[in-house]
Design a protein around this motif. Structure first.
Motif, PDB file in Angstrom:
ATOM      1  N   MET A   8     -11.303  12.162 -33.242  1.00 23.55           N
ATOM      2  CA  MET A   8     -12.255  11.696 -34.251  1.00 23.55           C
ATOM      3  C   MET A   8     -12.465  10.198 -34.054  1.00 23.55           C
ATOM      4  N   SER A   9     -13.709   9.788 -33.930  1.00 33.74           N
ATOM      5  CA  SER A   9     -13.993   8.387 -33.672  1.00 33.74           C
ATOM      6  C   SER A   9     -13.919   7.541 -34.932  1.00 33.74           C
ATOM      7  N   LYS A  10     -14.127   8.131 -36.088  1.00 28.37           N
ATOM      8  CA  LYS A  10     -14.057   7.383 -37.333  1.00 28.37           C
ATOM      9  C   LYS A  10     -13.648   8.307 -38.462  1.00 28.37           C
ATOM     10  N   PRO A  11     -12.986   7.763 -39.456  1.00 27.83           N
ATOM     11  CA  PRO A  11     -12.573   8.600 -40.575  1.00 27.83           C
ATOM     12  C   PRO A  11     -13.782   8.969 -41.430  1.00 27.83           C
ATOM     13  N   PRO A  12     -13.677  10.065 -42.156  1.00 27.38           N
ATOM     14  CA  PRO A  12     -14.789  10.429 -43.041  1.00 27.38           C
ATOM     15  C   PRO A  12     -14.867   9.439 -44.208  1.00 27.38           C
ATOM     16  N   PRO A  13     -16.031   9.301 -44.807  1.00 25.84           N
ATOM     17  CA  PRO A  13     -16.153   8.383 -45.941  1.00 25.84           C
ATOM     18  C   PRO A  13     -15.368   8.914 -47.144  1.00 25.84           C
ATOM     19  N   PRO A  14     -14.852   8.018 -47.982  1.00 25.40           N
ATOM     20  CA  PRO A  14     -14.135   8.466 -49.168  1.00 25.40           C
ATOM     21  C   PRO A  14     -15.087   9.129 -50.169  1.00 25.40           C
ATOM     22  N   GLY A  15     -14.505   9.842 -51.108  1.00 20.71           N
ATOM     23  CA  GLY A  15     -15.294  10.556 -52.107  1.00 20.71           C
ATOM     24  C   GLY A  15     -16.210   9.657 -52.915  1.00 20.71           C
ATOM     25  N   THR A  16     -15.777   8.421 -53.155  1.00 22.54           N
ATOM     26  CA  THR A  16     -16.619   7.505 -53.927  1.00 22.54           C
ATOM     27  C   THR A  16     -17.904   7.162 -53.178  1.00 22.54           C
ATOM     28  N   VAL A  17     -17.810   7.024 -51.867  1.00 24.76           N
ATOM     29  CA  VAL A  17     -19.001   6.736 -51.062  1.00 24.76           C
ATOM     30  C   VAL A  17     -19.904   7.964 -51.028  1.00 24.76           C
ATOM     31  N   ILE A  18     -19.305   9.139 -50.892  1.00 20.02           N
ATOM     32  CA  ILE A  18     -20.082  10.385 -50.904  1.00 20.02           C
ATOM     33  C   ILE A  18     -20.791  10.538 -52.251  1.00 20.02           C
ATOM     34  N   LEU A  79     -24.438   4.672 -45.529  1.00 19.02           N
ATOM     35  CA  LEU A  79     -23.219   4.838 -46.332  1.00 19.02           C
ATOM     36  C   LEU A  79     -22.352   5.968 -45.794  1.00 19.02           C
ATOM     37  N   VAL A  80     -22.972   7.089 -45.501  1.00 24.39           N
ATOM     38  CA  VAL A  80     -22.212   8.258 -45.037  1.00 24.39           C
ATOM     39  C   VAL A  80     -21.572   7.992 -43.679  1.00 24.39           C
ATOM     40  N   THR A  81     -22.209   7.169 -42.856  1.00 24.98           N
ATOM     41  CA  THR A  81     -21.633   6.838 -41.547  1.00 24.98           C
ATOM     42  C   THR A  81     -20.780   5.575 -41.598  1.00 24.98           C
ATOM     43  N   LEU A  82     -20.619   5.025 -42.803  1.00 22.57           N
ATOM     44  CA  LEU A  82     -19.814   3.818 -43.033  1.00 22.57           C
ATOM     45  C   LEU A  82     -20.304   2.626 -42.206  1.00 22.57           C
ATOM     46  N   SER A  83     -21.615   2.502 -42.078  1.00 25.95           N
ATOM     47  CA  SER A  83     -22.189   1.344 -41.390  1.00 25.95           C
ATOM     48  C   SER A  83     -21.951   0.090 -42.219  1.00 25.95           C
ATOM     49  N   ALA A  84     -21.602  -0.988 -41.554  1.00 27.67           N
ATOM     50  CA  ALA A  84     -21.220  -2.215 -42.249  1.00 27.67           C
ATOM     51  C   ALA A  84     -22.318  -2.745 -43.167  1.00 27.67           C
ATOM     52  N   TRP A  85     -23.560  -2.619 -42.787  1.00 28.71           N
ATOM     53  CA  TRP A  85     -24.682  -3.152 -43.554  1.00 28.71           C
ATOM     54  C   TRP A  85     -25.018  -2.314 -44.778  1.00 28.71           C
ATOM     55  N   ALA A  86     -24.624  -1.059 -44.794  1.00 32.18           N
ATOM     56  CA  ALA A  86     -25.116  -0.116 -45.802  1.00 32.18           C
ATOM     57  C   ALA A  86     -24.644  -0.431 -47.215  1.00 32.18           C
ATOM     58  N   ARG A  87     -23.407  -0.842 -47.360  1.00 32.61           N
ATOM     59  CA  ARG A  87     -22.883  -1.133 -48.696  1.00 32.61           C
ATOM     60  C   ARG A  87     -23.613  -2.324 -49.313  1.00 32.61           C
ATOM     61  N   ILE A  88     -23.820  -3.362 -48.519  1.00 34.09           N
ATOM     62  CA  ILE A  88     -24.552  -4.537 -48.999  1.00 34.09           C
ATOM     63  C   ILE A  88     -26.003  -4.161 -49.299  1.00 34.09           C
ATOM     64  N   SER A 132     -14.338   0.048 -50.879  1.00 33.69           N
ATOM     65  CA  SER A 132     -14.149  -1.279 -50.270  1.00 33.69           C
ATOM     66  C   SER A 132     -13.290  -1.192 -49.021  1.00 33.69           C
ATOM     67  N   GLU A 133     -12.196  -0.455 -49.113  1.00 34.80           N
ATOM     68  CA  GLU A 133     -11.296  -0.327 -47.956  1.00 34.80           C
ATOM     69  C   GLU A 133     -11.966   0.393 -46.798  1.00 34.80           C
ATOM     70  N   ALA A 134     -12.765   1.411 -47.108  1.00 35.36           N
ATOM     71  CA  ALA A 134     -13.427   2.157 -46.031  1.00 35.36           C
ATOM     72  C   ALA A 134     -14.380   1.252 -45.249  1.00 35.36           C
ATOM     73  N   PHE A 135     -15.126   0.421 -45.945  1.00 40.16           N
ATOM     74  CA  PHE A 135     -16.061  -0.465 -45.255  1.00 40.16           C
ATOM     75  C   PHE A 135     -15.352  -1.646 -44.617  1.00 40.16           C
ATOM     76  N   THR A 136     -14.271  -2.112 -45.210  1.00 35.35           N
ATOM     77  CA  THR A 136     -13.496  -3.212 -44.622  1.00 35.35           C
ATOM     78  C   THR A 136     -12.834  -2.755 -43.325  1.00 35.35           C
ATOM     79  N   LYS A 137     -12.204  -1.587 -43.340  1.00 34.36           N
ATOM     80  CA  LYS A 137     -11.578  -1.049 -42.131  1.00 34.36           C
ATOM     81  C   LYS A 137     -12.603  -0.805 -41.040  1.00 34.36           C
ATOM     82  N   ARG A 138     -13.767  -0.335 -41.450  1.00 32.30           N
ATOM     83  CA  ARG A 138     -14.816  -0.020 -40.474  1.00 32.30           C
ATOM     84  C   ARG A 138     -15.330  -1.282 -39.785  1.00 32.30           C
ATOM     85  N   THR A 139     -15.487  -2.382 -40.554  1.00 39.14           N
ATOM     86  CA  THR A 139     -15.999  -3.617 -39.949  1.00 39.14           C
ATOM     87  C   THR A 139     -14.940  -4.357 -39.146  1.00 39.14           C
TER      88      THR A 139
END
Length: 143
Positions: A8-18, A79-88, A132-139
């Motif tokens: 797996m190249s990246k973890p799935p997004p957390p439930g809050t992001v979903i 958001l679903v792909t946890l792209s760094a720009w998406a949360r902002i 926050s952690e999902a996007f921080t880890k991803r970036t």
């Protein structure tokens, strides 16, 4: 043998992001619905949306709304792909939505309050620790 054939190249997004993405999806459906109302309403054929009556044809506003719908779809994908720009981008999009709703609150209080509440829920979901952690880890990349 118990390992997957591909890592797996990246973890799935957390439930809050979903959950935030699902709420944004609801807003996309509502946006398309309102755009269709704005395109089809006339003085003779009034249209309704959440108790508000649209009495005139507003194609320019409908197009603008469809642009926001397209941006929202891009944000959902991000958001679903946890792209760094998406949360902002989601924060900016929801901030613009809140400002627009507050401008209209005197003329359409029900719709405006509904919009503000949905936006605040989306923002609330995206500022939780798991999001926050999902996007921080991803970036930051793998440790």
């Amino acid at each position: 043998m118990g390992e997957p054939a591909y890592p797996m190249s990246k973890p799935p997004p957390p439930g809050t992001v979903i959950a935030a993405a699902i709420l944004l999806g609801v807003k996309v459906v509502l946006g398309i619905w309102v755009a269709l109302i704005l395109f089809s309403a006339t003085r003779l054929h009034h249209r309704r949306f959440l108790g508000a009556v649209v009495r005139r044809h507003h194609p320019g506003l409908g197009v603008l709304l469809l642009v926001f719908v397209a941006v929202t779809v891009a944000v959902i994908i991000g958001l679903v792909t946890l792209s760094a720009w998406a949360r902002i981008a989601a924060f900016v999009l929801e901030g613009v939505t809140i400002v627009a709703a507050l401008i209209e609150i005197a003329s359409r209080p029900g719709v405006s309050l509904f919009s503000v509440v949905l936006s605040l829920i989306v923002i609330g979901l995206l500022v939780t620790r798991p999001s926050s952690e999902a996007f921080t880890k991803r970036t930051q990349g793998p440790a």
